[in-house]
Design an enzyme around this catalytic site. Structure first.
Site, mmCIF file in Angstrom:
data_model
loop_
_atom_site.group_PDB
_atom_site.id
_atom_site.type_symbol
_atom_site.label_atom_id
_atom_site.label_comp_id
_atom_site.label_asym_id
_atom_site.label_seq_id
_atom_site.Cartn_x
_atom_site.Cartn_y
_atom_site.Cartn_z
ATOM 1 N N GLY A 48 3.448 1.482 10.691
ATOM 2 C CA GLY A 48 3.294 0.783 11.954
ATOM 3 C C GLY A 48 2.880 -0.652 11.722
ATOM 4 C CB ALA A 49 0.597 -2.744 11.532
ATOM 5 C CG MET A 50 -0.060 -3.477 4.766
ATOM 6 S SD MET A 50 -0.974 -1.946 4.388
ATOM 7 C CE MET A 50 -2.227 -2.592 3.285
ATOM 8 C CG HIS A 89 -7.844 -1.446 7.862
ATOM 9 N ND1 HIS A 89 -8.595 -0.481 7.229
ATOM 10 C CD2 HIS A 89 -6.752 -0.802 8.358
ATOM 11 C CE1 HIS A 89 -7.987 0.687 7.341
ATOM 12 N NE2 HIS A 89 -6.866 0.522 8.017
ATOM 13 C CD GLU A 94 -2.882 1.147 2.372
ATOM 14 O OE1 GLU A 94 -4.016 1.629 2.233
ATOM 15 O OE2 GLU A 94 -2.464 0.716 3.447
ATOM 16 C CD GLU A 149 -5.430 3.506 6.721
ATOM 17 O OE1 GLU A 149 -5.485 3.224 7.929
ATOM 18 O OE2 GLU A 149 -4.995 2.712 5.874
ATOM 19 C CG HIS A 186 -5.650 1.024 12.545
ATOM 20 N ND1 HIS A 186 -6.069 2.337 12.608
ATOM 21 C CD2 HIS A 186 -5.283 0.816 11.253
ATOM 22 C CE1 HIS A 186 -5.980 2.886 11.407
ATOM 23 N NE2 HIS A 186 -5.500 1.983 10.564
ATOM 24 C CD GLU A 187 -2.910 -2.162 10.628
ATOM 25 O OE1 GLU A 187 -3.360 -2.337 9.476
ATOM 26 O OE2 GLU A 187 -2.448 -1.067 10.996
ATOM 27 C CG ASN A 247 -0.673 -7.126 3.924
ATOM 28 O OD1 ASN A 247 -0.778 -6.258 3.078
ATOM 29 N ND2 ASN A 247 0.380 -7.227 4.720
#
Length: 864
Positions: free
Chosen positions: A278-280, A318, A144, A337, A314-315, A282
């Site tokens: 911080g993180a993603m 998503h 991303e 976000e 948060h992740e 996926n």
């Protein structure tokens, strides 16, 4: 009223220059990649099933930094070889065909190779030092917003959702994971194995992930049928338990809140040593910085634990809002976000109610206020055309302002009605793509409220309102005007923007809600405001606007501070803080408000964290010879609270009380309290030699004071803990604390450390930021940044350039500010143009405060 242009949504796709043709769409990718960690290269092949909407003799997709060696199309079993054209500027691969493909289905076959880069984007290389010595490499992805094209040719735009079948050829002694669970494994007979993973749901390319390396996993935790694991480098398994607990809570919380089961087959949360974000999120393969996943609850501070909870929540939020339902184009990334930032707070509040997560949310909102009050602010949503435009959206306005506006809307509509609207939105659009207005439509359908009209005024224009409250013959009069630190260049060219402001007012007569959508409105009050019954505009403290009261109303609010809710007291101080930076109030007025907060016996951590920021404003406003007077006031201010808290942890203390004790110890020590300095020194030494005996919060506060006053021995000890700390959190805690040292020779050593590879690239910009914020050495730090500009930038992750200079926002010297601004004007950073302009403007705001106030601060301090 705002002009039509001010609140109308921008075009969904903007100019299509650089965009892919919409007539050909991928339906499925079968990917096979073979990374070679020893040579930092990879080879790959892709078969992409296409839906050809109209006849074409050319296929266009995205590719960057790839060597594409073969491209051919299978059409009804017939091979059609294509001619390969790579456009590096547009990051596109064009496959010219000798004949026209008819409408229908075709399969594009591609063979390619690439390099595992060191810029923490695309398919890249991360390293760590094994316990026995020697570096070990990991291949990991970060796609991303627009970097999947660096790993395989693809339709790298979020609207082109497809199913992904991933196969990885890897050395047999390495762990390999991807979005789906492992389905099959084949020995290739050359020391490698071929691992095939389950197909994904239809999703965007930026959510594809694969990680390969010498890593381990925890055993799976069953979360209502979903296996959850933590993936980590060897020897870190004992730091994974907290993350497993948080992950299990979050998956259950979100499945219940959204009313939809988790949309994947499994969840692996992967801790990697080098990660730009911080993180993603996926799908099924969430990648994190180690500091935000692996943690020891016994040695971490409450802030460090909350950071882990927030990022995991948060992740995982998503997985539904972002992965299952995805924005159509990058102009909508704010909603992904912002909503996940809002949901992380809801999830964390449910996980640890005693942590008062919504109070901490107020701190995040303060940061958004400070950016959104600038002339260089931007709308939350704006047209996105280029990859650099997309990268520029990952900022405070997208995350913190966006989430604060969502929270304001939720509180206005009611939590249950808001949740029902979210469920309707997700159910209607699952597996698809949306525009921002689709969410407002769902909320309107459930609530009957004019959500779109209200929210368009917040989303499509920058800034926020100052709501002014005054008493007159009509009762309470409310007016709105833009709150700005500085006027934009086009100020006066038209009417001021206005917002549909959901105002909640509490008075002796109860609570009343009104949408202030014009320049003014009036409310009838049943009684004259008093200390026992003040008028509180922004009752509850949830809204994204500042409030300025007339003298009578302000006096009643300050006299009644002790009876307000903590978040309302926070808002009162936050408004005073912002009005001081703008110049409406003096530094002495801000100090007086902080004193009133202390005098009512304030014990909330978040309020005191804001008070600490306000103290810094007062301190930086003062002239050099006034600073001893400021420090003397701070010592007087904090003495009663320090006495109430005591030096040692009480078994009945909650986590926020422990954190407050550490905060107070650090503040007192930095401002020269001899008792606090002695205590901080003793705690610091104890933490070095017997760390398990020291409360983590007390240790963090002691470190803050001990770092500023460090001698060479203490400085060496801090760097040793940075290098050899037991947890990722401890290592960066000491790294950043060392930047605050007052001794000039030691500060030079710190800057020399930043020139070495000991400081990971993911931490480097943050270390320079901390150095630039050192009031004793900001010029020295800036000289190091200026002289090493190209060299430092070459080491940074692709998204960290603006962080490198973020610390300039603390500069108060006009000459230094001039030098910095001139340098940055001649050394542009294209992907961070707006962010750096905002840093420069915030620096100018700080300089202006100092120039207004210096020489007048000491005489205006409470008790001075």
């Amino acid at each position: 009223m705002p002009s039509d242009d001010a609140t109308a949504p921008p075009p969904a796709t903007g100019d299509r220059a650089g965009r892919l043709p919409a007539s050909v769409r991928p339906e499925r990718y079968d990917l096979r990649l073979a990374p070679d960690l020893a040579t930092s290269t990879f080879r790959g092949a892709a078969s992409v099933t296409l839906d050809v909407g109209s006849p074409t003799a050319e296929l266009v997709c995205n590719a960057a930094e790839l060597d594409v060696s073969e491209a051919w199309v299978d059409l009804d079993g017939r091979r059609i070889d294509g001619e390969i054209h790579l456009d590096a500027d547009l990051e596109q691969l064009r496959v010219a065909l000798p004949e026209t493909l008819p409408g229908g289905t075709a399969t594009l076959h591609l063979t390619f190779s690439g390099v595992l880069n060191d810029r923490l984007r695309g398919f890249y290389r991360s390293t760590y030092t094994a316990d026995g010595g020697g570096d070990r490499a990991i291949a990991v992805t970060q796609f991303e917003p627009t970097d999947a094209r660096r790993a395989f040719p693809c339709w790298d735009e979020p609207e082109f959702k497809a199913v992904f079948g991933v196969t990885l050829d890897v050395a047999e002694d390495l762990l390999a994971i991807s979005n789906g669970p492992e389905l099959a494994r084949e020995d290739l007979g050359d020391g490698r194995v071929r691992i095939r993973f389950a197909d994904t749901m239809p999703m965007s390319t930026y959510l594809v992930a694969f990680v390969v390396g010498p890593m381990e996993t925890t055993g799976p935790v069953d979360v209502d049928g979903v296996p959850l694991r933590i993936v980590h480098r060897p020897g870190q398994g004992e730091l994974a338990e907290f993350a497993l607990e948080v992950g299990a809570h979050a998956l259950r919380f979100f499945a219940d809140y959204y009313g939809i089961a988790y949309p994947g087959d499994k969840v692996d949360m992967v801790a990697v040593p080098d990660f730009a974000f911080g993180a993603m999120e996926n799908l099924g393969c969430v990648v994190y910085r180690e500091t935000l996943l692996l943690v020891d609850p016994e040695s971490a501070t409450q802030a460090e634990l909350l950071a882990v909870v927030d990022v995991i929540a948060h992740e995982l939020a998503h997985m539904w809002f972002g992965d299952l339902v995805t924005m159509r184009w990058w102009n909508g990334i704010w909603l992904n976000e912002a909503f996940a930032t809002f949901m992380e707070a809801k999830c964390a509040a449910a996980f640890r109610p005693a942590w008062e997560r919504w109070m901490h949310f107020g701190r995040e909102r303060s940061g958004a206020f400070d950016v959104d009050a600038l002339a260089t602010t931007r709308p939350i949503e704006y047209p996105v055309i280029t990859p650099a435009d997309a990268e520029g959206m990952f900022d405070t306005l997208t995350y913190q302002k966006g989430s604060a506006v969502v929270r304001m809307l939720e509180q206005y509509l009611g939590e249950d009605a808001f949740r029902d609207g979210i469920r309707r939105y997700l159910q209607a659009h699952q597996f698809g793509n949306t525009e921002t207005g689709d969410l407002w439509d769902a909320l309107e359908a459930v609530t009957g409220e004019p959500v779109r009209a209200m929210m368009d005024s917040w989303i499509f224009q920058g800034g926020f309102p100052l709501v002014t409250a005054s008493l007159d013959d009509a009762g309470l009069t409310l007016t709105q005007q833009p709150f700005r630190y500085t006027e934009p260049a086009d100020a006066g060219d038209g009417e001021d923007p206005r917002w549909h402001v959901p105002v909640v007012v509490r008075s002796a007569g109860g609570t009343e809600r009104i949408v202030l959508d014009g320049p003014r409105a009036s409310l009838t009050l049943p009684a004259t405001p008093t200390a026992g019954a003040p008028v509180v505009v922004n009752a509850g403290g949830h809204a994204f606007y500042r409030v300025s009261y007339d003298a009578e109303l302000q006096a009643a609010v300050l006299d009644g501070l002790g009876d307000l809710a903590p978040l309302e007291r926070y808002a009162v101080l936050d408004d005073a803080h912002g009005l001081t930076l703008r110049g409406d109030r003096r530094a002495g007025d801000l100090a007086a408000t902080v004193q009133r907060i202390a005098d009512v016996g304030e014990t909330d951590l978040s309020v005191w964290q804001l008070a600490a920021s306000s103290i810094e404003v007062v301190d930086r406003a003062a002239s050099e010879d006034e600073r001893p007077a400021v420090s003397a006031w701070v010592r007087r201010l904090l003495a009663p609270l320090a006495a109430r808290l005591g030096d040692d942890v009480d078994p009945t203390d909650d986590d926020r009380t422990r954190a407050l004790r550490g905060l107070v110890l650090g503040l007192r020590g930095v401002h020269g309290d001899p008792d606090a300095l002695a205590r901080a020194t003793a705690v610091f030494e104890q933490q070095l030699h017997r760390p398990t005996e020291v409360d983590a919060e007390l240790g963090a506060g002691a470190l803050k004071a001990a770092a500023v006053t460090a001698d060479a021995d203490r400085f060496d000890a801090m760097l040793d803990r940075f290098r050899h700390g037991a947890t990722p959190q401890e290592q960066v805690r000491y790294l950043y604390a060392a930047a605050t040292v007052a001794d000039g020779d030691l500060f030079s050593r710190y800057l020399a450390l930043l020139e070495t590879d000991e400081v990971r690239s993911q931490n480097l910009a943050f270390a320079y930021r901390a150095a630039l914020r050192n009031p004793a050495h900001d010029r020295h730090a800036w000289t190091a940044v200026r002289d090493g500009w190209e060299r430092i930038r070459a080491r940074l992750p692709f998204n960290a350039n603006h962080r490198l200079v973020e610390g300039i926002t603390s500069v108060t010297d006009p000459a230094l500010a001039d030098e910095i601004e001139e340098f940055l004007a001649t050394h542009p950073v294209p992907e961070a143009t707006t962010l750096i302009a905002q840093h420069v403007e915030r620096m100018r705001v700080q300089v202006a405060v100092h120039q207004r106030e210096a020489g007048q601060v000491a005489s205006s301090l409470p008790g001075g």
